[in-house]
Design an enzyme around this catalytic site. Structure first.
Site, PDB file in Angstrom:
ATOM      1  N   GLN A 135       0.061 -59.201  19.315  1.00 32.97           N
ATOM      2  CA  GLN A 135      -0.125 -59.893  18.025  1.00 32.97           C
ATOM      3  C   GLN A 135       0.381 -61.312  18.242  1.00 32.97           C
ATOM      4  O   GLN A 135       1.591 -61.543  18.283  1.00 32.97           O
ATOM      5  CB  GLN A 135       0.654 -59.159  16.931  1.00 32.97           C
ATOM      6  CG  GLN A 135       0.850 -59.943  15.639  1.00 32.97           C
ATOM      7  CD  GLN A 135      -0.456 -60.342  14.972  1.00 32.97           C
ATOM      8  OE1 GLN A 135      -1.367 -59.551  14.835  1.00 32.97           O
ATOM      9  NE2 GLN A 135      -0.571 -61.599  14.601  1.00 32.97           N
ATOM     10  N   CYS A 136      -0.516 -62.237  18.413  1.00 31.87           N
ATOM     11  CA  CYS A 136      -0.111 -63.599  18.810  1.00 31.87           C
ATOM     12  C   CYS A 136       0.057 -64.574  17.653  1.00 31.87           C
ATOM     13  O   CYS A 136       0.772 -65.566  17.788  1.00 31.87           O
ATOM     14  CB  CYS A 136      -1.099 -64.175  19.820  1.00 31.87           C
ATOM     15  SG  CYS A 136      -0.945 -63.388  21.434  1.00 31.87           S
ATOM     16  N   GLN A 137      -0.626 -64.341  16.525  1.00 29.24           N
ATOM     17  CA  GLN A 137      -0.463 -65.262  15.415  1.00 29.24           C
ATOM     18  C   GLN A 137       0.974 -65.166  14.906  1.00 29.24           C
ATOM     19  O   GLN A 137       1.477 -64.046  14.782  1.00 29.24           O
ATOM     20  CB  GLN A 137      -1.430 -64.922  14.274  1.00 29.24           C
ATOM     21  CG  GLN A 137      -1.596 -66.049  13.278  1.00 29.24           C
ATOM     22  CD  GLN A 137      -2.620 -65.741  12.186  1.00 29.24           C
ATOM     23  OE1 GLN A 137      -3.050 -64.604  12.035  1.00 29.24           O
ATOM     24  NE2 GLN A 137      -3.004 -66.744  11.440  1.00 29.24           N
ATOM     25  N   PRO A 266       4.648 -48.810  14.482  1.00 30.06           N
ATOM     26  CA  PRO A 266       5.741 -49.237  13.608  1.00 30.06           C
ATOM     27  C   PRO A 266       5.436 -50.414  12.698  1.00 30.06           C
ATOM     28  O   PRO A 266       6.186 -50.669  11.778  1.00 30.06           O
ATOM     29  CB  PRO A 266       6.851 -49.614  14.587  1.00 30.06           C
ATOM     30  CG  PRO A 266       6.147 -49.911  15.865  1.00 30.06           C
ATOM     31  CD  PRO A 266       4.920 -49.078  15.894  1.00 30.06           C
ATOM     32  N   MET A 271      -5.285 -57.888  11.721  1.00 32.10           N
ATOM     33  CA  MET A 271      -5.416 -59.160  12.419  1.00 32.10           C
ATOM     34  C   MET A 271      -6.839 -59.363  12.893  1.00 32.10           C
ATOM     35  O   MET A 271      -7.413 -58.500  13.544  1.00 32.10           O
ATOM     36  CB  MET A 271      -4.425 -59.164  13.600  1.00 32.10           C
ATOM     37  CG  MET A 271      -4.420 -60.436  14.396  1.00 32.10           C
ATOM     38  SD  MET A 271      -3.884 -61.851  13.364  1.00 32.10           S
ATOM     39  CE  MET A 271      -4.721 -63.178  14.220  1.00 32.10           C
ATOM     40  N   GLU A 272      -7.341 -60.546  12.583  1.00 30.76           N
ATOM     41  CA  GLU A 272      -8.760 -60.863  12.770  1.00 30.76           C
ATOM     42  C   GLU A 272      -9.092 -61.234  14.206  1.00 30.76           C
ATOM     43  O   GLU A 272      -9.841 -62.189  14.435  1.00 30.76           O
ATOM     44  CB  GLU A 272      -9.125 -62.009  11.825  1.00 30.76           C
ATOM     45  CG  GLU A 272      -8.414 -63.357  12.108  1.00 30.76           C
ATOM     46  CD  GLU A 272      -7.074 -63.555  11.418  1.00 30.76           C
ATOM     47  OE1 GLU A 272      -6.426 -62.548  11.055  1.00 30.76           O
ATOM     48  OE2 GLU A 272      -6.672 -64.709  11.247  1.00 30.76           O
ATOM     49  N   HIS A 296     -11.825 -58.757   4.383  1.00 31.58           N
ATOM     50  CA  HIS A 296     -10.946 -59.897   4.659  1.00 31.58           C
ATOM     51  C   HIS A 296     -11.007 -60.298   6.132  1.00 31.58           C
ATOM     52  O   HIS A 296     -11.288 -61.448   6.461  1.00 31.58           O
ATOM     53  CB  HIS A 296      -9.510 -59.541   4.250  1.00 31.58           C
ATOM     54  CG  HIS A 296      -8.527 -60.646   4.493  1.00 31.58           C
ATOM     55  ND1 HIS A 296      -8.154 -61.538   3.510  1.00 31.58           N
ATOM     56  CD2 HIS A 296      -7.858 -61.019   5.605  1.00 31.58           C
ATOM     57  CE1 HIS A 296      -7.297 -62.410   4.007  1.00 31.58           C
ATOM     58  NE2 HIS A 296      -7.099 -62.113   5.285  1.00 31.58           N
ATOM     59  N   GLU A 297     -10.744 -59.335   7.011  1.00 30.45           N
ATOM     60  CA  GLU A 297     -10.690 -59.677   8.444  1.00 30.45           C
ATOM     61  C   GLU A 297     -12.054 -60.134   8.950  1.00 30.45           C
ATOM     62  O   GLU A 297     -12.153 -61.051   9.759  1.00 30.45           O
ATOM     63  CB  GLU A 297     -10.160 -58.500   9.270  1.00 30.45           C
ATOM     64  CG  GLU A 297      -8.784 -57.975   8.832  1.00 30.45           C
ATOM     65  CD  GLU A 297      -7.721 -59.039   8.627  1.00 30.45           C
ATOM     66  OE1 GLU A 297      -7.807 -60.136   9.217  1.00 30.45           O
ATOM     67  OE2 GLU A 297      -6.786 -58.792   7.830  1.00 30.45           O
ATOM     68  N   HIS A 300     -12.685 -63.760   8.263  1.00 31.97           N
ATOM     69  CA  HIS A 300     -12.053 -64.674   9.217  1.00 31.97           C
ATOM     70  C   HIS A 300     -12.989 -65.043  10.374  1.00 31.97           C
ATOM     71  O   HIS A 300     -12.734 -66.022  11.077  1.00 31.97           O
ATOM     72  CB  HIS A 300     -10.787 -64.049   9.799  1.00 31.97           C
ATOM     73  CG  HIS A 300      -9.558 -64.235   8.965  1.00 31.97           C
ATOM     74  ND1 HIS A 300      -9.095 -65.477   8.587  1.00 31.97           N
ATOM     75  CD2 HIS A 300      -8.668 -63.337   8.465  1.00 31.97           C
ATOM     76  CE1 HIS A 300      -7.971 -65.319   7.884  1.00 31.97           C
ATOM     77  NE2 HIS A 300      -7.696 -64.030   7.788  1.00 31.97           N
ATOM     78  N   GLU A 319      -6.458 -68.855   5.392  1.00 34.95           N
ATOM     79  CA  GLU A 319      -6.252 -67.682   4.520  1.00 34.95           C
ATOM     80  C   GLU A 319      -6.816 -67.862   3.112  1.00 34.95           C
ATOM     81  O   GLU A 319      -7.310 -66.902   2.521  1.00 34.95           O
ATOM     82  CB  GLU A 319      -4.778 -67.289   4.477  1.00 34.95           C
ATOM     83  CG  GLU A 319      -4.205 -66.845   5.828  1.00 34.95           C
ATOM     84  CD  GLU A 319      -4.878 -65.609   6.433  1.00 34.95           C
ATOM     85  OE1 GLU A 319      -5.624 -64.907   5.717  1.00 34.95           O
ATOM     86  OE2 GLU A 319      -4.669 -65.357   7.633  1.00 34.95           O
ATOM     87  N   ASP A 377       6.555 -68.073  11.071  1.00 37.19           N
ATOM     88  CA  ASP A 377       6.835 -66.742  10.514  1.00 37.19           C
ATOM     89  C   ASP A 377       7.756 -66.847   9.296  1.00 37.19           C
ATOM     90  O   ASP A 377       7.691 -66.019   8.389  1.00 37.19           O
ATOM     91  CB  ASP A 377       7.497 -65.831  11.558  1.00 37.19           C
ATOM     92  CG  ASP A 377       6.503 -65.369  12.617  1.00 37.19           C
ATOM     93  OD1 ASP A 377       5.299 -65.265  12.304  1.00 37.19           O
ATOM     94  OD2 ASP A 377       6.936 -65.113  13.756  1.00 37.19           O
ATOM     95  N   TYR A 385      -2.365 -67.885   0.921  1.00 41.92           N
ATOM     96  CA  TYR A 385      -3.493 -67.010   0.578  1.00 41.92           C
ATOM     97  C   TYR A 385      -3.990 -67.304  -0.828  1.00 41.92           C
ATOM     98  O   TYR A 385      -5.157 -67.586  -1.048  1.00 41.92           O
ATOM     99  CB  TYR A 385      -3.063 -65.531   0.637  1.00 41.92           C
ATOM    100  CG  TYR A 385      -2.827 -64.986   2.025  1.00 41.92           C
ATOM    101  CD1 TYR A 385      -1.685 -65.323   2.735  1.00 41.92           C
ATOM    102  CD2 TYR A 385      -3.742 -64.129   2.629  1.00 41.92           C
ATOM    103  CE1 TYR A 385      -1.455 -64.815   4.006  1.00 41.92           C
ATOM    104  CE2 TYR A 385      -3.521 -63.616   3.905  1.00 41.92           C
ATOM    105  CZ  TYR A 385      -2.375 -63.966   4.587  1.00 41.92           C
ATOM    106  OH  TYR A 385      -2.159 -63.470   5.840  1.00 41.92           O
TER     107      TYR A 385
HETATM  108  N1  BES Z   1      -4.256 -63.386   9.862  1.00 49.15           N
HETATM  109  C1  BES Z   1      -3.622 -62.476   8.974  1.00 49.15           C
HETATM  110  C2  BES Z   1      -2.416 -61.794   9.531  1.00 49.15           C
HETATM  111  C3  BES Z   1      -1.313 -62.714  10.020  1.00 49.15           C
HETATM  112  C4  BES Z   1      -0.980 -63.868   9.345  1.00 49.15           C
HETATM  113  C5  BES Z   1      -0.620 -62.375  11.145  1.00 49.15           C
HETATM  114  C6  BES Z   1       0.025 -64.701   9.838  1.00 49.15           C
HETATM  115  C7  BES Z   1       0.389 -63.191  11.626  1.00 49.15           C
HETATM  116  C8  BES Z   1       0.706 -64.370  10.972  1.00 49.15           C
HETATM  117  C9  BES Z   1      -4.597 -61.419   8.468  1.00 49.15           C
HETATM  118  O1  BES Z   1      -5.894 -61.843   8.327  1.00 49.15           O
HETATM  119  C10 BES Z   1      -4.140 -61.072   7.096  1.00 49.15           C
HETATM  120  O2  BES Z   1      -4.208 -61.928   6.258  1.00 49.15           O
HETATM  121  N2  BES Z   1      -3.674 -59.848   6.902  1.00 49.15           N
HETATM  122  C11 BES Z   1      -3.158 -59.408   5.646  1.00 49.15           C
HETATM  123  C12 BES Z   1      -4.042 -58.398   4.985  1.00 49.15           C
HETATM  124  C13 BES Z   1      -5.194 -58.981   4.251  1.00 49.15           C
HETATM  125  C14 BES Z   1      -6.102 -57.867   3.761  1.00 49.15           C
HETATM  126  C15 BES Z   1      -4.787 -59.886   3.104  1.00 49.15           C
HETATM  127  C16 BES Z   1      -1.825 -58.735   5.901  1.00 49.15           C
HETATM  128  O3  BES Z   1      -1.644 -58.144   6.970  1.00 49.15           O
HETATM  129  O4  BES Z   1      -1.000 -58.827   4.999  1.00 49.15           O
HETATM  130 ZN    ZN Z   2      -6.122 -63.236   6.693  1.00 47.31          ZN
END
Ligand code: BES
Ligand code: ZN
Length: 614
Positions: A135-137, A266, A271-272, A296-297, A300, A319, A377, A385
């Site tokens: 998971q790199c983002q 865990p 993740m897209e 959603h994904e 992206h 987002e 983070d 979002y």
């Molecule tokens: N790209 C995000 C997940 C993310 C954001 C990972 C920032 C690491 C850092 C992904 O597209 C996302 O938004 N996931 C959401 C769920 C989505 C249905 C709103 C999540 O995991 O909360």
């Molecule tokens: Zn997203």
């Protein structure tokens, strides 16, 4: 040279830009690391020939750096902040503008790697093989290998990955059976021909099987989960892609697949990653109720993956746009805009909560968030979002749906395979609507307060929503405020899960908390405490904690041992610590290894255990 515009990279990407990356990596399950070499092809951006290439790195172990003409001198500098330790590589001869320097970096990840999760066979359902995924983002790619870890740089990729287990990656698998690569290992090859930012580099490996769920789509998961995962996704997949293509333009990546991670995983990852969205198994709920996540994904694939924010300061471009596209797809699938509004109403209340939590003047409540010295983070929240969504939706209403629908493909076409900031977005919008056919919009467009929208903290103006789907939920909430109401299960039996969530959200926002008795009735009559839907259960527990219903505390502690998704874990710990600090600390200690390192670190801060609590 001007400083680069992404404050979360230490690389000198103004002087050099990665054009192609070849990752030759072995997945070593015994040592829980990746090792091998990575070849970066960097193009010189300046005729003044920079003689140093600076790359991002974080806790990686580098053995050597070579160019075509032999070993190069390099040095990993000390960590100074959230951005890790830059590696400085001397290229004494430099390169003229447009020339490529090829760096081969021999590298291994370390046990401090923040991008990888390793599951034991016991944490998978058939217990046959270990499992790993990345998971790199936002800025964790640098803990896999040195790179220009900024969304402002896009590279094509070749993946040559050796593993004893099946591998998936954020590229298209090269046709043909994987070759044997000694002992039990096989070599899995993938290509990503669309340039992508480093945060979309992704790998997973384990006992993975696949099944088709649409014309261009596979689901990949463990053998025991395959049938239910296929059922969950196959009904909607082609529909979603068709609608998305109608709203934007044809899907550019070939396949759209979903990897469903092992059940005991865990963390909750959604993740897209291109070609393969990574999703945790809570999306497989047996009722096709969680497929919004896929909308959603998938979205992206246009917003984020094709057109990317240039830094985490403009994360809303990824987002906010994705929430907008997700809601458009959901409305199109249901054939009713009430579903767009219904989802937006939920988003609005999440935004209100996030802003109340931060305080309305907090930097992190702005649409554009300064990231100087900030770990992305730490700045992560619902704000990009939902405030992002509201900005896009505001522009949509301002120019009218018909006009906005013409802007959407223009914007995504203009910026495809590139990265941009909020001001470039503004220019693109203004430029598009300056065309003569839109002259009647001139005054309205001149009214847009771009600076205010980008930089004012707190809530944006609230739009009028079509509340029809939410009204019934609010009406029930109102009844709960009256003393003589006796609830019964038929109150909600015909509702969707999301309607129940709206109802619970309204109860959560009551000025006065529920009494302990009321909170207990709520849990029992509507079967919330035994619900398998983590989202529902979490809101219920927030209500119960606010009511100081001691009987619920143990359930909260148990839930905190079953879910690892930060979105749930952090707020639950924050609510629990307010009413029972001992239990919160004990629960954290018990589950600390269960959480992803990022999540663990965040909760430590939230509980004031890290010495730098907010
Ligand atoms: N790209 C995000 C997940 C993310 C954001 C990972 C920032 C690491 C850092 C992904 O597209 C996302 O938004 N996931 C959401 C769920 C989505 C249905 C709103 C999540 O995991 O909360
Ligand atoms: Zn997203």
């Amino acid at each position: 040279m001007a400083p680069v515009r992404d404050p979360n990279t230490l690389s000198n990407y103004d002087a050099w830009r990665t054009k192609h990356t070849t990752a030759n990596l072995k997945i070593d399950f015994a040592d829980k690391c990746l090792r091998g070499n990575v070849v970066l092809e960097l193009e010189s951006q300046t005729d003044k020939a920079s003689t140093e290439i600076i790359l991002d790195s974080s806790y990686v172990s580098v053995a050597s750096v070579n160019s075509g003409s032999g070993p190069l001198k390099w040095e990993i500098k000390a960590r100074t902040g959230p951005n890790g330790s830059p590696i400085h590589i001397a290229v004494p001869a430099g390169a003229s503008e447009g020339d490529i320097v090829k760096l081969e970096i021999e590298v291994a990840t370390t046990d401090k790697c923040t991008a990888l999760q390793w599951l034991t066979p016991a944490q998978t359902s058939n217990k046959k093989a270990p499992f790993m995924f990345s998971q790199c983002q936002a800025i964790h790619a640098r803990s896999l290998f040195p790179c220009q870890d900024t969304p402002d740089v896009k590279s094509t990729y070749d993946f040559n990955i050796t593993s004893p287990h099946v591998v998936v990656a954020s590229g298209v698998q090269v046709p043909g059976e994987p070759e044997s690569a000694g002992e039990d290992d096989k070599l899995y090859k993938f290509e990503q021909k669309v340039p992508i930012p480093s945060y979309l580099f992704a790998l997973a490996s384990g006992d993975i099987v696949t099944a088709p769920v649409g014309q261009r789509s596979l689901v990949a998961t463990g053998p025991n989960e395959l049938a239910e995962s296929k059922w969950e996704l196959e009904e909607d997949m082609d529909n979603f892609i068709d609608h998305a293509e109608k709203i934007v333009f044809p899907y550019q990546w070939g396949q759209y697949n979903v990897l469903v991670l092992p059940p005991a995983s865990p963390t909750e990852v959604r993740m897209e990653n291109p070609i393969f969205t990574f999703a945790t198994p809570t999306i497989i709920s047996g009722d096709r109720q969680n497929v919004d996540v896929i909308a959603h994904e998938l979205s992206h694939s246009w917003s984020g993956n094709l057109v990317s924010t240039c830094s985490w300061e403009h994360f809303w471009l990824n987002e906010g746009w994705t929430m907008y596209l997700e809601r458009r797809i959901i409305a199109a699938v249901h054939g009713s805009n009430a579903h767009f509004d219904f989802s937006a109403i939920r988003g609005w209340s999440a935004l209100e909560d996030a802003i109340a939590e931060y305080g309305k003047d907090h930097e992190f409540t702005k649409l554009c968030i300064s990231h100087k010295g900030i770990d992305p983070d730490d700045a992560f929240s619902t704000v990009p979002y939902e405030k992002g969504f509201h900005f896009v939706y505001y522009l949509d209403r301002l120019v009218g749906r018909e006009n906005f629908d013409k802007f959407i493909p223009h914007y995504f076409g203009k910026w495809a395979t590139k990265s941009l900031d909020s001001y470039e977005f503004k220019d693109t919008f203004l430029d598009f609507f300056s065309a003569p056919e839109y002259s009647s919009l001139k005054e309205k467009i001149a009214e847009i307060d771009w600076e205010g929208r980008f930089h004012t903290p707190g809530l944006p103006p609230k739009p009028e929503f079509d509340t029809s789907l939410a009204d019934v939920a609010y009406e029930l909430a109102k009844k709960w405020q009256s003393k003589d109401f006796s609830p019964s299960s038929p109150d909600i039996s015909s509702w969707t899960g999301n309607q129940v969530l709206v109802f619970l959200g309204a109860v959560q926002d009551f000025e006065e908390p529920l009494t302990v008795a009321q909170s207990q009735t709520l849990g029992k009559v509507y079967s919330l405490s035994d619900s398998k839907n983590v989202e529902l259960k979490t809101v219920y527990y927030h209500i119960a904690l606010r009511a100081k219903d001691k009987d619920a505390y143990q359930g909260v502690a148990e839930l905190l041992g079953q879910v690892g998704r930060m979105k749930f874990v952090r707020p639950l710990f924050r609510s629990l610590v307010k009413v029972d600090r001992d239990l919160a600390l004990k629960t954290f200690e018990k589950n600390r290894d269960f959480y992803h390192p990022i999540c663990r670190q965040m909760v430590e801060k939230d509980l004031g255990l890290a010495g730098e609590a907010k």
